[in-house]
Scaffold this motif. Structure first.
Motif, PDB file in Angstrom:
ATOM      1  N   ALA A  53       0.828  -1.208   0.000  1.00 22.43           N
ATOM      2  CA  ALA A  53       0.000   0.000   0.000  1.00 22.43           C
ATOM      3  C   ALA A  53       0.861   1.256   0.000  1.00 22.43           C
ATOM      4  N   VAL A  54       1.959   1.247   0.748  1.00 24.13           N
ATOM      5  CA  VAL A  54       2.843   2.411   0.801  1.00 24.13           C
ATOM      6  C   VAL A  54       3.526   2.625  -0.545  1.00 24.13           C
ATOM      7  N   ARG A  55       3.984   1.549  -1.151  1.00 22.10           N
ATOM      8  CA  ARG A  55       4.683   1.670  -2.432  1.00 22.10           C
ATOM      9  C   ARG A  55       3.750   2.078  -3.566  1.00 22.10           C
ATOM     10  N   ALA A  56       2.457   1.825  -3.401  1.00 20.74           N
ATOM     11  CA  ALA A  56       1.494   2.162  -4.454  1.00 20.74           C
ATOM     12  C   ALA A  56       0.972   3.586  -4.365  1.00 20.74           C
ATOM     13  N   LEU A  57       1.374   4.341  -3.336  1.00 21.32           N
ATOM     14  CA  LEU A  57       0.884   5.711  -3.192  1.00 21.32           C
ATOM     15  C   LEU A  57       1.417   6.600  -4.311  1.00 21.32           C
ATOM     16  N   ASP A  78       5.620  15.268   8.171  1.00 18.80           N
ATOM     17  CA  ASP A  78       4.368  15.711   7.556  1.00 18.80           C
ATOM     18  C   ASP A  78       3.935  14.747   6.454  1.00 18.80           C
ATOM     19  N   VAL A  79       4.918  14.286   5.679  1.00 22.85           N
ATOM     20  CA  VAL A  79       4.605  13.324   4.620  1.00 22.85           C
ATOM     21  C   VAL A  79       4.079  12.022   5.218  1.00 22.85           C
ATOM     22  N   LEU A  80       4.719  11.556   6.290  1.00 23.58           N
ATOM     23  CA  LEU A  80       4.289  10.302   6.915  1.00 23.58           C
ATOM     24  C   LEU A  80       2.894  10.417   7.509  1.00 23.58           C
ATOM     25  N   LEU A  81       2.639  11.527   8.200  1.00 23.54           N
ATOM     26  CA  LEU A  81       1.370  11.670   8.912  1.00 23.54           C
ATOM     27  C   LEU A  81       0.219  12.100   8.007  1.00 23.54           C
ATOM     28  N   ARG A  82       0.523  12.853   6.956  1.00 16.54           N
ATOM     29  CA  ARG A  82      -0.544  13.397   6.112  1.00 16.54           C
ATOM     30  C   ARG A  82      -0.743  12.635   4.810  1.00 16.54           C
ATOM     31  N   VAL A  83       0.247  11.853   4.398  1.00 15.43           N
ATOM     32  CA  VAL A  83       0.155  11.152   3.120  1.00 15.43           C
ATOM     33  C   VAL A  83       0.292   9.641   3.298  1.00 15.43           C
ATOM     34  N   VAL A  84       1.429   9.209   3.856  1.00 18.06           N
ATOM     35  CA  VAL A  84       1.743   7.783   3.883  1.00 18.06           C
ATOM     36  C   VAL A  84       0.764   7.011   4.762  1.00 18.06           C
ATOM     37  N   PHE A  85       0.597   7.456   6.001  1.00 15.94           N
ATOM     38  CA  PHE A  85      -0.256   6.688   6.912  1.00 15.94           C
ATOM     39  C   PHE A  85      -1.725   6.682   6.485  1.00 15.94           C
ATOM     40  N   GLY A  95      -2.986   7.381   3.544  1.00 14.62           N
ATOM     41  CA  GLY A  95      -3.130   6.809   2.207  1.00 14.62           C
ATOM     42  C   GLY A  95      -3.010   5.304   2.175  1.00 14.62           C
ATOM     43  N   SER A  96      -2.274   4.745   3.137  1.00 19.08           N
ATOM     44  CA  SER A  96      -2.078   3.293   3.162  1.00 19.08           C
ATOM     45  C   SER A  96      -3.116   2.565   4.013  1.00 19.08           C
ATOM     46  N   LEU A  97      -4.020   3.283   4.659  1.00 18.20           N
ATOM     47  CA  LEU A  97      -4.989   2.649   5.558  1.00 18.20           C
ATOM     48  C   LEU A  97      -5.849   1.569   4.889  1.00 18.20           C
ATOM     49  N   PRO A  98      -6.349   1.781   3.657  1.00 15.57           N
ATOM     50  CA  PRO A  98      -7.109   0.684   3.033  1.00 15.57           C
ATOM     51  C   PRO A  98      -6.303  -0.605   2.915  1.00 15.57           C
ATOM     52  N   GLY A  99      -5.031  -0.482   2.527  1.00 13.15           N
ATOM     53  CA  GLY A  99      -4.181  -1.659   2.449  1.00 13.15           C
ATOM     54  C   GLY A  99      -3.888  -2.251   3.810  1.00 13.15           C
ATOM     55  N   VAL A 100      -3.711  -1.402   4.803  1.00  5.80           N
ATOM     56  CA  VAL A 100      -3.450  -1.875   6.164  1.00  5.80           C
ATOM     57  C   VAL A 100      -4.608  -2.715   6.668  1.00  5.80           C
ATOM     58  N   PHE A 101      -5.828  -2.229   6.481  1.00 10.03           N
ATOM     59  CA  PHE A 101      -6.978  -2.980   6.977  1.00 10.03           C
ATOM     60  C   PHE A 101      -7.246  -4.227   6.149  1.00 10.03           C
ATOM     61  N   GLY A 102      -6.823  -4.220   4.894  1.00 12.56           N
ATOM     62  CA  GLY A 102      -6.871  -5.461   4.132  1.00 12.56           C
ATOM     63  C   GLY A 102      -5.955  -6.506   4.749  1.00 12.56           C
ATOM     64  N   GLY A 135     -12.327  -0.774  10.188  1.00 13.99           N
ATOM     65  CA  GLY A 135     -11.788  -0.279   8.920  1.00 13.99           C
ATOM     66  C   GLY A 135     -12.756   0.633   8.191  1.00 13.99           C
ATOM     67  N   ARG A 136     -14.030   0.306   8.233  1.00 12.35           N
ATOM     68  CA  ARG A 136     -15.038   1.171   7.596  1.00 12.35           C
ATOM     69  C   ARG A 136     -15.120   2.524   8.285  1.00 12.35           C
ATOM     70  N   ARG A 137     -15.003   2.515   9.599  1.00 12.80           N
ATOM     71  CA  ARG A 137     -15.081   3.774  10.337  1.00 12.80           C
ATOM     72  C   ARG A 137     -13.858   4.653  10.048  1.00 12.80           C
ATOM     73  N   VAL A 138     -12.694   4.042  10.009  1.00  7.11           N
ATOM     74  CA  VAL A 138     -11.462   4.806   9.823  1.00  7.11           C
ATOM     75  C   VAL A 138     -11.311   5.296   8.389  1.00  7.11           C
ATOM     76  N   THR A 139     -11.797   4.500   7.436  1.00 13.97           N
ATOM     77  CA  THR A 139     -11.650   4.864   6.019  1.00 13.97           C
ATOM     78  C   THR A 139     -12.997   5.238   5.421  1.00 13.97           C
ATOM     79  N   ARG A 140     -13.804   5.953   6.163  1.00 14.49           N
ATOM     80  CA  ARG A 140     -15.141   6.326   5.678  1.00 14.49           C
ATOM     81  C   ARG A 140     -15.082   7.301   4.507  1.00 14.49           C
ATOM     82  N   TRP A 141     -13.907   7.902   4.270  1.00 13.80           N
ATOM     83  CA  TRP A 141     -13.756   8.842   3.163  1.00 13.80           C
ATOM     84  C   TRP A 141     -13.667   8.133   1.816  1.00 13.80           C
ATOM     85  N   LEU A 142     -13.527   6.808   1.827  1.00 12.81           N
ATOM     86  CA  LEU A 142     -13.441   6.072   0.572  1.00 12.81           C
ATOM     87  C   LEU A 142     -14.814   5.967  -0.089  1.00 12.81           C
ATOM     88  N   PRO A 143     -14.894   6.046  -1.439  1.00 12.45           N
ATOM     89  CA  PRO A 143     -16.179   5.827  -2.120  1.00 12.45           C
ATOM     90  C   PRO A 143     -16.585   4.378  -2.020  1.00 12.45           C
TER      91      PRO A 143
END
Length: 279
Positions: free
Chosen positions: A164-168, A185-192, A194-201, A264-272
């Motif tokens: 997930a991190v490499r696919a960002l 800032d990159v880790l907290l605002r982008v990497v973490f 952005g990788s949450l869907p993959g993490v919960f998978g 995972g649904r609660r944390v990534t509720r911004w996903l379509p």
């Protein structure tokens, strides 16, 4: 009176997906499970033996009777608590270690060169094969079972996080750096995030594998737990008790997996989720 033309029709909002009643789907699931239970009762009660020997297995009524007896004992709930403590301990440690390692492997080439080969060599080894080593390595069985559970869940979480991190998209990181953001800032605002869907998978896969290994470890070296009690029932030819253990394991696995998915649904509720809701 003006008739609505094609342009007006195009502006008409389409009906929202997934807004129908959920009861038809729930009813279908209930009927499916009930039908499977009914077929099991029919085959075992009539001693059907056609290659598969259903005449040697307990009926649904016998299993329910055994379940009722087990629910009236303190041992059943002690086993539940012990297995849940082991799975939560091992899975919790694996979550922290897997996410951190996965992010480091995906972000740092130096870390990937040092640690990556070790993880790739260890990853194909089934966690249950490490039981003899865990018995020798740890001073008691409890720590060994938690370690096996940790090992089982760690690799799915780590691999999923790394991918997930490499696919960002690099554009996201470039945007943060353009606005003056640093590494954190990159880790907290982008990497973490952005990788949450993959993490919960990875968490969803990891919790299932962890249950397989914790039950197997309890059967081999445990003194308490659902796996230990299920194997004990088999050794004394208590087949209804075996199925009580199997059903308990299934319910526990389903409950923990559903909890991970809900989180995972609660944390990534911004996903379509249009297509998902339509199902």
């Amino acid at each position: 009176m003006v008739e609505a033309g094609p342009a007006a029709a195009a502006l008409t909002p389409a009906p929202a997906k997934g807004t129908g009643s959920p009861w038809p789907g729930r009813l279908t699931k209930l009927v499916s499970v009930s039908a499977a239970i009914g077929v099991w009762q029919l085959l075992t009660a009539n001693d059907v033996r056609f290659w598969l020997r259903f005449d040697t297995l307990p009926t649904v009524t016998e299993i329910l009777t055994a379940f009722g007896r087990r629910l009236g004992t303190d041992t059943y709930f002690l086993d539940l608590a012990q297995s849940l403590l082991r799975i939560l301990s091992g899975f919790g440690l694996a979550t922290v270690a897997g996410v951190l390692t996965g992010i480091a492997l995906g972000r740092s080439r130096r870390f990937a060169n040092v640690v990556g080969p070790l993880t790739e060599l260890a990853r194909p080894v089934p966690a249950i094969a490490v039981v003899p080593i865990a018995i020798l390595l740890f001073p008691d069985d409890e720590a060994g079972i938690v370690f096996i559970t940790f090992l089982a869940a760690y690799f799915p979480i780590m691999v999923s996080t790394r991918h997930a991190v490499r696919a960002l998209p690099t554009l996201w990181e470039d945007s943060v750096r353009t606005l003056g953001g640093g590494r954190w800032d990159v880790l907290l605002r982008v990497v973490f995030p952005g990788s949450l869907p993959g993490v919960f998978g990875g968490l969803s896969v990891g919790i299932g594998v962890a249950w397989i290994c914790v039950i197997s470890a309890e059967m081999i070296s445990g003194r308490l737990g659902v796996g230990y009690r299920t194997w004990q029932a088999y050794t004394i030819v208590d087949y209804p008790g075996v199925f009580v253990g199997i059903i308990t394991i299934g319910v526990l696995g389903f409950g923990t997996s559903a909890a991970v998915e809900l989180l995972g649904r609660r944390v990534t509720r911004w996903l379509p989720r249009g297509q998902e809701n339509a199902r």
